[in-house]
Scaffold this active site. Structure first.
Site, PDB file in Angstrom:
ATOM      1  N   LYS A 188      -6.890 -46.979  -0.398  1.00  0.00           N
ATOM      2  CA  LYS A 188      -6.089 -45.798  -0.652  1.00  0.00           C
ATOM      3  C   LYS A 188      -6.739 -44.552  -0.051  1.00  0.00           C
ATOM      4  O   LYS A 188      -7.957 -44.414  -0.060  1.00  0.00           O
ATOM      5  CB  LYS A 188      -5.936 -45.613  -2.169  1.00  0.00           C
ATOM      6  CG  LYS A 188      -5.028 -44.461  -2.575  1.00  0.00           C
ATOM      7  CD  LYS A 188      -4.943 -44.377  -4.090  1.00  0.00           C
ATOM      8  CE  LYS A 188      -4.106 -43.172  -4.512  1.00  0.00           C
ATOM      9  NZ  LYS A 188      -4.065 -43.036  -5.992  1.00  0.00           N
ATOM     10  N   LYS A 224      -9.919 -38.535  -1.920  1.00  0.00           N
ATOM     11  CA  LYS A 224     -10.822 -37.402  -1.781  1.00  0.00           C
ATOM     12  C   LYS A 224     -12.272 -37.836  -1.818  1.00  0.00           C
ATOM     13  O   LYS A 224     -13.141 -37.175  -1.255  1.00  0.00           O
ATOM     14  CB  LYS A 224     -10.590 -36.409  -2.921  1.00  0.00           C
ATOM     15  CG  LYS A 224      -9.241 -35.726  -2.934  1.00  0.00           C
ATOM     16  CD  LYS A 224      -9.170 -34.816  -4.146  1.00  0.00           C
ATOM     17  CE  LYS A 224      -7.846 -34.083  -4.210  1.00  0.00           C
ATOM     18  NZ  LYS A 224      -7.796 -33.178  -5.373  1.00  0.00           N
ATOM     19  N   LYS A 263     -15.806 -47.595 -10.387  1.00  0.00           N
ATOM     20  CA  LYS A 263     -16.586 -46.369 -10.197  1.00  0.00           C
ATOM     21  C   LYS A 263     -17.976 -46.467 -10.804  1.00  0.00           C
ATOM     22  O   LYS A 263     -18.949 -45.964 -10.236  1.00  0.00           O
ATOM     23  CB  LYS A 263     -15.826 -45.175 -10.787  1.00  0.00           C
ATOM     24  CG  LYS A 263     -14.566 -44.831 -10.008  1.00  0.00           C
ATOM     25  CD  LYS A 263     -13.861 -43.616 -10.586  1.00  0.00           C
ATOM     26  CE  LYS A 263     -12.624 -43.258  -9.769  1.00  0.00           C
ATOM     27  NZ  LYS A 263     -11.915 -42.078 -10.320  1.00  0.00           N
TER      28      LYS A 263
END
Length: 407
Positions: free
Chosen positions: A271, A274, A176
């Site tokens: 995966k 969101k 991230k």
């Protein structure tokens, strides 16, 4: 704990180490510099399993005291099929066999840029979907993470005992931070595994439902529990007036046999998330019938004949068949036999109909809950009150064991 309630929980280990009850982890002893490498006492050997942890099979304890489970999902974006099949749907069966605490992990939601105006609404929406999916408040405590202040208190106490090197190796932080850039990454993204550990250890959890991508974070939680137990527990704690022994339980992972990792509709190797930029990559629980049909119609497939599970060259095929298997509550063999000779056009219609049929009752119940905001507020307040009783007892013990003046 979407982290859910907790989701978000492997380079560290492919399994969780198990230790003899009378010994301390050799790995932990080295980290504490109590013994150099290759000079560990014979009685302190580590006995490890190399297999992936299996779901608990004897799920009802023989005593009247149920084992405790905690989990949560972040209130960012819309709860999607991956959150539901990978976590929330499993909670419904777990609540009948365990003492369960399911919370909305809103503190985790602010580690990356977020919509301040939408956080409160998203938190309530997530709570309503928990209930709409079948979480029963007579069996489970449902609450908001930030409504139990002990989460943040324990995080700070645990942070003082967490080596920075343990956090630097976290895979999700590396991924991230690389995407966002150093100037856009706050300290919270680095330290949120400590908050996750706090979420789990605060409630003396026996088991934590986790996906394969969250095992590393649970491993850190286990190691941190062992470290704090060693540094401050036992006789040291007893000398300060405490009960002695372990301060924290060391939780075990509970990995569902299916549905633990639902993949993207646009990339079977990623995966369902969101944070993916395209809404086409996921089925949201509140998507309309037309939206579901359009997403399935356009989802990525392949040019192989027939349909099959577990072909490494066909990740999208395996993902879509797995989704169909879970939402229809059928066995893998039954689905394989039904769909073996289908083409993609036929199967997409079948899958679309199954998804709409499965999600319609959830959407109806969600609308009913959201129409009575007083009910939802009451549920969350009662859940936070119950959770605080457990959480406050734990954090008070930690304060005492770490030598703080009693309040």
């Amino acid at each position: 704990m979407g982290c859910s309630l907790l989701s978000q929980f492997l380079n560290l280990s492919s399994t969780c180490p198990r230790f003899t009850s009378s010994s301390t982890s050799s790995k932990l002893l080295r980290r504490l510099h109590l013994f150099p490498d290759n000079h560990l006492p014979i009685s302190q050997r580590c006995y490890c399993s190399v297999s992936t942890p299996e779901p608990i099979t004897s799920e009802t304890p023989s005593t009247s005291i149920k084992k405790r489970i905690v989990s949560g999902v972040q209130p960012t974006g819309s709860i999607h099929l991956g959150n539901y099949l990978g976590a929330i749907k499993n909670w419904v069966s777990l609540q009948d066999k365990y003492e369960t605490l399911f919370f909305i992990v809103d503190l985790h939601a602010i580690t990356l840029p977020y919509d301040v105006q939408q956080l409160s609404k998203a938190t309530k929406d997530t709570a309503a979907l928990y209930l709409a999916c079948g979480v029963d408040t007579s069996k489970a405590s449902v609450f908001v993470q930030s409504h139990v202040r002990a989460h943040v208190e324990l995080m700070w106490l645990l942070s003082s005992a967490t080596p920075i090197g343990w956090l630097n190796r976290m895979i999700q932080f590396k991924e991230k931070s690389r995407k966002a850039g150093d100037e856009n990454v706050g300290v919270g993204l680095l330290t949120y595994p400590v908050l996750m550990a706090s979420d789990i250890l605060l409630y003396q959890s026996d088991l934590v439902p986790v996906g394969e991508d969250q095992k590393q974070h649970l491993e850190l939680t286990r190691e941190l529990a062992e470290r704090v137990n060693h540094l401050y527990g036992g006789r040291k704690w007893k000398k300060l007036g405490g009960r002695g022994g372990s301060i924290f339980k060391v939780p075990e992972p509970l990995i569902p046999p299916t549905g633990a990792r639902v993949m993207s509709l646009t990339d079977g190797l990623s995966k369902m998330s969101k944070s993916a930029p395209s809404d086409q990559s996921r089925i949201n629980l509140l998507d309309s019938k037309d939206a579901i049909a359009n997403k399935i119609k356009r989802c990525k497939t392949d040019s192989y004949p027939g349909l099959e599970f577990d072909n490494g060259d066909r990740p999208e095929c395996n993902n879509l068949l797995s989704i169909y298997q879970i939402i229809t509550n059928r066995t893998k063999e039954e689905v394989a036999q039904e769909c073996h000779d289908m083409n993609w056009g036929t199967f997409k219609v079948v899958l679309t109909d199954a998804l709409i049929e499965h999600l319609n009752p959830i959407q109806t119940r969600y609308e009913e809950i959201m129409s009575d905001r007083g009910y939802l507020d009451k549920v969350l307040a009662e859940g936070a009150t119950k959770a605080s009783v457990i959480a406050d007892a734990t954090v008070n013990n930690v304060y005492q064991a770490m030598g703080f003046l009693k309040r």
